[in-house]
Design a protein around this motif. Structure first.
Motif, mmCIF file in Angstrom:
data_model
loop_
_atom_site.group_PDB
_atom_site.id
_atom_site.type_symbol
_atom_site.label_atom_id
_atom_site.label_comp_id
_atom_site.label_asym_id
_atom_site.label_seq_id
_atom_site.Cartn_x
_atom_site.Cartn_y
_atom_site.Cartn_z
ATOM 1 N N TYR A 1 0.838 -1.201 0.000
ATOM 2 C CA TYR A 1 0.000 0.000 0.000
ATOM 3 C C TYR A 1 0.872 1.250 0.000
ATOM 4 O O TYR A 1 0.623 2.193 -0.751
ATOM 5 N N LEU A 2 1.890 1.263 0.861
ATOM 6 C CA LEU A 2 2.725 2.449 1.013
ATOM 7 C C LEU A 2 3.498 2.769 -0.259
ATOM 8 O O LEU A 2 3.559 3.927 -0.682
ATOM 9 N N ASN A 3 4.105 1.754 -0.879
ATOM 10 C CA ASN A 3 4.890 2.035 -2.079
ATOM 11 C C ASN A 3 4.003 2.529 -3.220
ATOM 12 O O ASN A 3 4.380 3.446 -3.965
ATOM 13 N N LYS A 4 2.828 1.937 -3.373
ATOM 14 C CA LYS A 4 1.900 2.399 -4.408
ATOM 15 C C LYS A 4 1.455 3.831 -4.133
ATOM 16 O O LYS A 4 1.334 4.647 -5.059
ATOM 17 N N PHE A 5 1.207 4.137 -2.877
ATOM 18 C CA PHE A 5 0.784 5.481 -2.480
ATOM 19 C C PHE A 5 1.867 6.507 -2.779
ATOM 20 O O PHE A 5 1.611 7.563 -3.357
ATOM 21 N N ILE B 1 -0.181 8.630 4.301
ATOM 22 C CA ILE B 1 -1.045 7.506 3.933
ATOM 23 C C ILE B 1 -1.992 7.152 5.083
ATOM 24 O O ILE B 1 -3.156 6.800 4.857
ATOM 25 N N VAL B 2 -1.521 7.288 6.322
ATOM 26 C CA VAL B 2 -2.362 6.925 7.463
ATOM 27 C C VAL B 2 -3.440 7.977 7.729
ATOM 28 O O VAL B 2 -4.579 7.636 8.069
ATOM 29 N N GLU B 3 -3.122 9.238 7.587
ATOM 30 C CA GLU B 3 -4.148 10.273 7.691
ATOM 31 C C GLU B 3 -5.184 10.108 6.578
ATOM 32 O O GLU B 3 -6.391 10.245 6.806
ATOM 33 N N SER B 4 -4.726 9.799 5.371
ATOM 34 C CA SER B 4 -5.645 9.581 4.247
ATOM 35 C C SER B 4 -6.513 8.348 4.494
ATOM 36 O O SER B 4 -7.710 8.342 4.186
ATOM 37 N N LYS C 1 -6.356 10.949 -2.715
ATOM 38 C CA LYS C 1 -5.719 10.097 -1.699
ATOM 39 C C LYS C 1 -6.773 9.359 -0.876
ATOM 40 O O LYS C 1 -6.573 8.198 -0.506
ATOM 41 N N ILE C 2 -7.870 10.018 -0.568
ATOM 42 C CA ILE C 2 -8.947 9.360 0.171
ATOM 43 C C ILE C 2 -9.516 8.206 -0.641
ATOM 44 O O ILE C 2 -9.756 7.113 -0.126
ATOM 45 N N ASN C 3 -9.701 8.420 -1.926
ATOM 46 C CA ASN C 3 -10.273 7.393 -2.800
ATOM 47 C C ASN C 3 -9.285 6.294 -3.171
ATOM 48 O O ASN C 3 -9.684 5.246 -3.681
ATOM 49 N N PHE C 4 -8.005 6.522 -2.943
ATOM 50 C CA PHE C 4 -6.948 5.558 -3.277
ATOM 51 C C PHE C 4 -7.251 4.164 -2.732
ATOM 52 O O PHE C 4 -7.007 3.152 -3.395
ATOM 53 N N PHE C 5 -7.800 4.090 -1.542
ATOM 54 C CA PHE C 5 -7.967 2.810 -0.842
ATOM 55 C C PHE C 5 -9.099 1.959 -1.399
ATOM 56 O O PHE C 5 -9.163 0.761 -1.112
#
Length: 267
Positions: free
Chosen positions: A159-163, A218-221, A241-245
């Motif tokens: 998740y982090l690397n993609k973000f 990423i964690v705030e998002s 960023k919110i929609n990323f997940f």
């Protein structure tokens, strides 16, 4: 859109106690079960653990959380932390400030902020555990390589690397690296420069604290993803960023579970 409940400079994944932090106690967690110390704060700690355990997906919590630490450094200072207990990123401790994270209060704002803190911390567990970040001896990251954190090197498909690949390209990451290397030897200088980074790029972050690092971003998002509705026709990077997940079915399911389990605290 902002819900600022944590100080700008505190790094949750790199939490350190200071002389101003009163350590109330530490308790072992075994396979999701709280282990008593037979001290006066057992009931308080058990309540905090039960709340956390009841909210989040059991398999992840059981697998990774091995210790609960309660502290207090005063109201509205450091609210919580998540720290690795091993270099393999397979054992973690949850740290909570009992004044800030309070589920017994009748103050609705405090309840909402308590939920926010827990979701934030769980986000670190999601993004930094050993399925997401592998230990490494690397001290620097070359262009094109996976993102390098204090905990290790993010896997390419994590998740982090993609973000980071999507949202921290080019000049933003270069500016952040420069600030960390040149200005973060003192808290005052670091906060000043990171605040400037945020205000120069405010439409890219869901909160000012998100500009503290890609790990916090990423964690705030993630926390906004859980607590808010999906953004229709996102225009800003912060909204994207919110929609990323939503591209990850398992995270959509986690969101559903967490929202269901926190519904009484948020209304």
């Amino acid at each position: 859109m902002k819900l600022i409940i944590i100080s700008f400079f505190v790094s949750f994944s790199l939490f350190h106690y200071s002389s101003n932090d009163e350590k109330i106690g530490a308790w072992n967690i075994k396979n999701g079960s709280f282990i008593k110390n037979y001290t006066k704060n057992d009931d308080l700690a058990a309540m905090h653990w039960k709340t956390f355990y009841d909210i989040f997906p059991k398999p992840i919590v059981k697998k990774y959380i091995k210790k609960l630490v309660l502290i207090s450094d005063g109201l509205d200072e450091k609210t919580g932390a998540l720290g690795s207990l091993s270099k393999k990123n397979d054992k973690w401790q949850l740290v909570l400030d009992t004044l800030d994270v309070n589920f017994r209060t009748k103050d609705r704002r405090r309840l909402r902020e308590s939920v926010y803190t827990l979701i934030h911390e769980f986000g670190h567990l999601l993004t930094l555990n050993n399925t997401q970040v592998r230990p490494t001896s690397k001290l620097s990251q070359e262009e094109g390589e996976p993102y390098l954190t204090t905990e290790g090197e993010a896997y390419k498909n994590s998740y982090l690397n993609k973000f980071v690949t999507l949202f921290w390209k080019g000049k933003l990451l270069e500016k952040w690296d420069f600030i960390k290397e040149r200005h973060c030897f003192t808290e005052e200088s670091c906060v000043d420069k990171l605040s400037k980074l945020y205000f120069e790029n405010y439409s890219e972050f869901v909160t000012n604290y998100a500009a503290e690092s890609p790990e916090e971003d990423i964690v705030e998002s993630w926390t906004f993803f859980v607590l808010k509705k999906k953004v229709k026709n996102p225009k800003t990077i912060a909204q994207k960023k919110i929609n990323f997940f939503y591209q990850f079915p398992e995270l959509v399911e986690y969101r559903r579970q967490i929202r269901h389990n926190t519904r009484f605290y948020l209304h």
